[in-house]
Design a protein around this motif. Structure first.
Motif, PDB file in Angstrom:
ATOM      1  N   GLY A 166      11.561   9.009 -10.138  1.00 28.90           N
ATOM      2  CA  GLY A 166      12.698   8.062  -9.633  1.00 28.90           C
ATOM      3  C   GLY A 166      13.293   7.470  -8.561  1.00 28.90           C
ATOM      4  N   LEU A 167      12.113   7.226  -7.600  1.00 25.02           N
ATOM      5  CA  LEU A 167      12.688   6.853  -6.389  1.00 25.02           C
ATOM      6  C   LEU A 167      11.546   5.246  -6.008  1.00 25.02           C
ATOM      7  CD1 LEU A 167      13.438   6.766  -3.384  1.00 25.02           C
ATOM      8  CD2 LEU A 167      11.054   7.564  -3.128  1.00 25.02           C
ATOM      9  N   THR A 168      12.000   4.300  -5.808  1.00 22.64           N
ATOM     10  CA  THR A 168      12.027   2.857  -6.463  1.00 22.64           C
ATOM     11  C   THR A 168      11.173   1.816  -4.886  1.00 22.64           C
ATOM     12  OG1 THR A 168      13.547   1.314  -6.674  1.00 22.64           O
ATOM     13  CG2 THR A 168      12.991   2.534  -7.986  1.00 22.64           C
ATOM     14  N   THR A 169      10.908   1.162  -5.242  1.00 18.79           N
ATOM     15  CA  THR A 169      10.062   0.381  -4.094  1.00 18.79           C
ATOM     16  C   THR A 169      11.951  -0.334  -3.967  1.00 18.79           C
ATOM     17  OG1 THR A 169       9.734  -1.376  -5.006  1.00 18.79           O
ATOM     18  CG2 THR A 169       7.982  -0.511  -3.877  1.00 18.79           C
ATOM     19  N   GLU A 170      12.833  -0.327  -4.312  1.00 18.34           N
ATOM     20  CA  GLU A 170      14.028  -1.211  -3.917  1.00 18.34           C
ATOM     21  C   GLU A 170      14.595  -0.172  -2.539  1.00 18.34           C
ATOM     22  OE1 GLU A 170      18.947  -2.482  -5.592  1.00 18.34           O
ATOM     23  OE2 GLU A 170      17.286  -1.976  -6.761  1.00 18.34           O
ATOM     24  N   THR A 171      14.946   1.560  -3.458  1.00 22.32           N
ATOM     25  CA  THR A 171      15.646   2.457  -2.510  1.00 22.32           C
ATOM     26  C   THR A 171      14.692   2.335  -0.910  1.00 22.32           C
ATOM     27  OG1 THR A 171      16.171   3.484  -4.459  1.00 22.32           O
ATOM     28  CG2 THR A 171      16.309   4.513  -2.539  1.00 22.32           C
ATOM     29  N   VAL A 172      13.292   2.600  -1.406  1.00 19.97           N
ATOM     30  CA  VAL A 172      12.939   2.306   0.138  1.00 19.97           C
ATOM     31  C   VAL A 172      13.707   1.185   1.230  1.00 19.97           C
ATOM     32  CG1 VAL A 172      10.390   2.933   1.333  1.00 19.97           C
ATOM     33  CG2 VAL A 172      11.187   3.741  -1.188  1.00 19.97           C
ATOM     34  N   ALA A 173      13.360   0.007   0.329  1.00 20.32           N
ATOM     35  CA  ALA A 173      13.861  -0.971   1.543  1.00 20.32           C
ATOM     36  C   ALA A 173      14.752  -0.625   1.729  1.00 20.32           C
ATOM     37  CB  ALA A 173      13.413  -2.309   0.011  1.00 20.32           C
ATOM     38  N   ARG A 174      15.970  -0.213   0.890  1.00 23.26           N
ATOM     39  CA  ARG A 174      17.572  -0.215   1.352  1.00 23.26           C
ATOM     40  C   ARG A 174      17.566   0.961   2.674  1.00 23.26           C
ATOM     41  NH1 ARG A 174      21.183  -2.257  -1.395  1.00 23.26           N
ATOM     42  NH2 ARG A 174      20.947  -3.542  -3.103  1.00 23.26           N
ATOM     43  N   TRP A 175      16.617   2.218   1.987  1.00 25.00           N
ATOM     44  CA  TRP A 175      16.485   3.221   2.942  1.00 25.00           C
ATOM     45  C   TRP A 175      15.701   2.097   4.486  1.00 25.00           C
ATOM     46  CZ3 TRP A 175      13.551   7.071   0.725  1.00 25.00           C
ATOM     47  CH2 TRP A 175      14.692   8.173  -0.383  1.00 25.00           C
ATOM     48  N   LEU A 176      14.693   1.482   5.126  1.00 27.83           N
ATOM     49  CA  LEU A 176      14.572   1.045   5.946  1.00 27.83           C
ATOM     50  C   LEU A 176      15.036   0.809   6.775  1.00 27.83           C
ATOM     51  CD1 LEU A 176      12.051   0.632   8.231  1.00 27.83           C
ATOM     52  CD2 LEU A 176      11.276  -1.841   6.369  1.00 27.83           C
ATOM     53  N   ILE A 177      16.929  -1.017   5.674  1.00 29.44           N
ATOM     54  CA  ILE A 177      17.726  -1.416   6.403  1.00 29.44           C
ATOM     55  C   ILE A 177      18.392  -0.474   6.853  1.00 29.44           C
ATOM     56  CG2 ILE A 177      18.835  -3.142   5.161  1.00 29.44           C
ATOM     57  CD1 ILE A 177      16.598  -4.078   3.429  1.00 29.44           C
ATOM     58  N   ALA A 178      19.195   0.673   6.321  1.00 32.47           N
ATOM     59  CA  ALA A 178      19.819   1.830   6.789  1.00 32.47           C
ATOM     60  C   ALA A 178      19.502   1.897   8.192  1.00 32.47           C
ATOM     61  CB  ALA A 178      20.228   2.432   5.579  1.00 32.47           C
ATOM     62  N   LEU A 179      18.518   2.786   8.044  1.00 38.20           N
ATOM     63  CA  LEU A 179      17.436   2.935   9.548  1.00 38.20           C
ATOM     64  C   LEU A 179      17.826   2.479  10.068  1.00 38.20           C
ATOM     65  CD1 LEU A 179      16.361   5.938  10.328  1.00 38.20           C
ATOM     66  CD2 LEU A 179      14.297   5.149   9.732  1.00 38.20           C
ATOM     67  N   ALA A 180      17.561   1.400   9.733  1.00 33.81           N
ATOM     68  CA  ALA A 180      17.223   0.816  11.662  1.00 33.81           C
ATOM     69  C   ALA A 180      18.794  -0.255  11.657  1.00 33.81           C
ATOM     70  CB  ALA A 180      16.820  -1.375  10.780  1.00 33.81           C
ATOM     71  N   ASP A 181      19.636  -0.391  10.520  1.00 33.35           N
ATOM     72  CA  ASP A 181      21.329  -0.221  11.180  1.00 33.35           C
ATOM     73  C   ASP A 181      22.070   0.679  11.929  1.00 33.35           C
ATOM     74  OD1 ASP A 181      21.741  -2.909   9.784  1.00 33.35           O
ATOM     75  OD2 ASP A 181      22.827  -2.183   8.273  1.00 33.35           O
ATOM     76  N   GLY A 182      21.766   2.583  11.589  1.00 34.50           N
ATOM     77  CA  GLY A 182      22.416   3.180  11.869  1.00 34.50           C
ATOM     78  C   GLY A 182      21.993   3.274  12.923  1.00 34.50           C
ATOM     79  N   LEU A 183      20.380   2.905  13.234  1.00 38.59           N
ATOM     80  CA  LEU A 183      19.916   3.028  15.231  1.00 38.59           C
ATOM     81  C   LEU A 183      20.737   2.385  15.776  1.00 38.59           C
ATOM     82  CD1 LEU A 183      16.049   4.178  13.536  1.00 38.59           C
ATOM     83  CD2 LEU A 183      18.050   5.537  14.761  1.00 38.59           C
ATOM     84  N   ARG A 184      20.690   0.825  15.069  1.00 38.04           N
ATOM     85  CA  ARG A 184      21.413  -0.222  15.937  1.00 38.04           C
ATOM     86  C   ARG A 184      22.550   0.914  16.729  1.00 38.04           C
ATOM     87  NH1 ARG A 184      22.871  -3.556  12.631  1.00 38.04           N
ATOM     88  NH2 ARG A 184      20.850  -4.945  12.384  1.00 38.04           N
ATOM     89  N   VAL A 185      23.648   1.269  15.659  1.00 38.54           N
ATOM     90  CA  VAL A 185      24.706   1.342  16.674  1.00 38.54           C
ATOM     91  C   VAL A 185      24.781   2.643  17.523  1.00 38.54           C
ATOM     92  CG1 VAL A 185      26.774   3.133  15.778  1.00 38.54           C
ATOM     93  CG2 VAL A 185      26.085   0.433  14.229  1.00 38.54           C
TER      94      VAL A 185
END
Length: 182
Positions: A121-140
């Motif tokens: 059920g996990l896709t590369t789209e979800t992994v891409a969103r995780w990577l982006i979200a991680l960078a965004d959250g850590l930015r804050v």
């Protein structure tokens, strides 16, 4: 933002009247500064893989490069928060920016990650969103307390987890997508 020049290098010597001619309001000027940053990031993200650099490494280096200018990173964070409002003039710019980044990151992840190694059920789209979200959250978190977290290092550790999912004999540079700082 439409009609405004995308390059902001000459702004140090321009008069207030000149600014108002090119930028009808403060939001337009600030978005032009961010667009200029985006254009430079996009240019680097195309050049670096052509020179043989791994797409993930390009992404990580973009984070590191941008953090050399914390004021610009803070401007980015503030304007992205303002852009959450449907009425804000930059809202659609942010929506399109994130759509493009998800498509780009998913594209190069799909080239290197063997989806059979992902949980069902996990896709590369979800992994891409995780990577982006991680960078965004850590930015804050980094902006609030720069000594408490290294955003680039934390994202690099996540990238190391992803590398364990790669296909054998894949081109580590991946396709020529964008690696903009999310």
């Amino acid at each position: 933002m439409t009609g405004a020049p995308h390059h902001t290098e000459g702004l140090r010597t321009i008069s207030q009247a000149g600014l108002l001619h090119h930028f009808p309001n403060k939001a337009s000027l600030l978005m032009a500064v961010l667009q200029d940053r985006e254009d430079r990031n996009r240019e680097d993200s195309r050049r670096r893989p052509a020179e043989g650099e791994d797409r993930m490494e390009v992404f990580l280096r973009t984070l590191e490069d941008n953090e050399r200018n914390p004021v610009l990173v803070q401007l980015f964070a503030l304007l992205s928060a303002e852009g959450l409002s449907l009425e804000h003039p930059s809202h659609e710019w942010w929506v399109e920016r994130y759509r493009a980044i998800v498509i780009s990151v998913q594209g190069w992840l799909t080239e290197v990650i063997d989806e059979r190694n992902l949980p069902p059920g996990l896709t590369t789209e979800t992994v891409a969103r995780w990577l982006i979200a991680l960078a965004d959250g850590l930015r804050v978190q980094w902006l609030l307390d720069p000594d408490a977290v290294s955003r680039a290092e934390a994202v690099r550790q996540f990238a190391d987890l992803l590398r364990s999912l790669t296909r054998p004999n894949t081109n580590p540079a991946g396709p020529a997508g964008e690696a903009s700082d999310p």
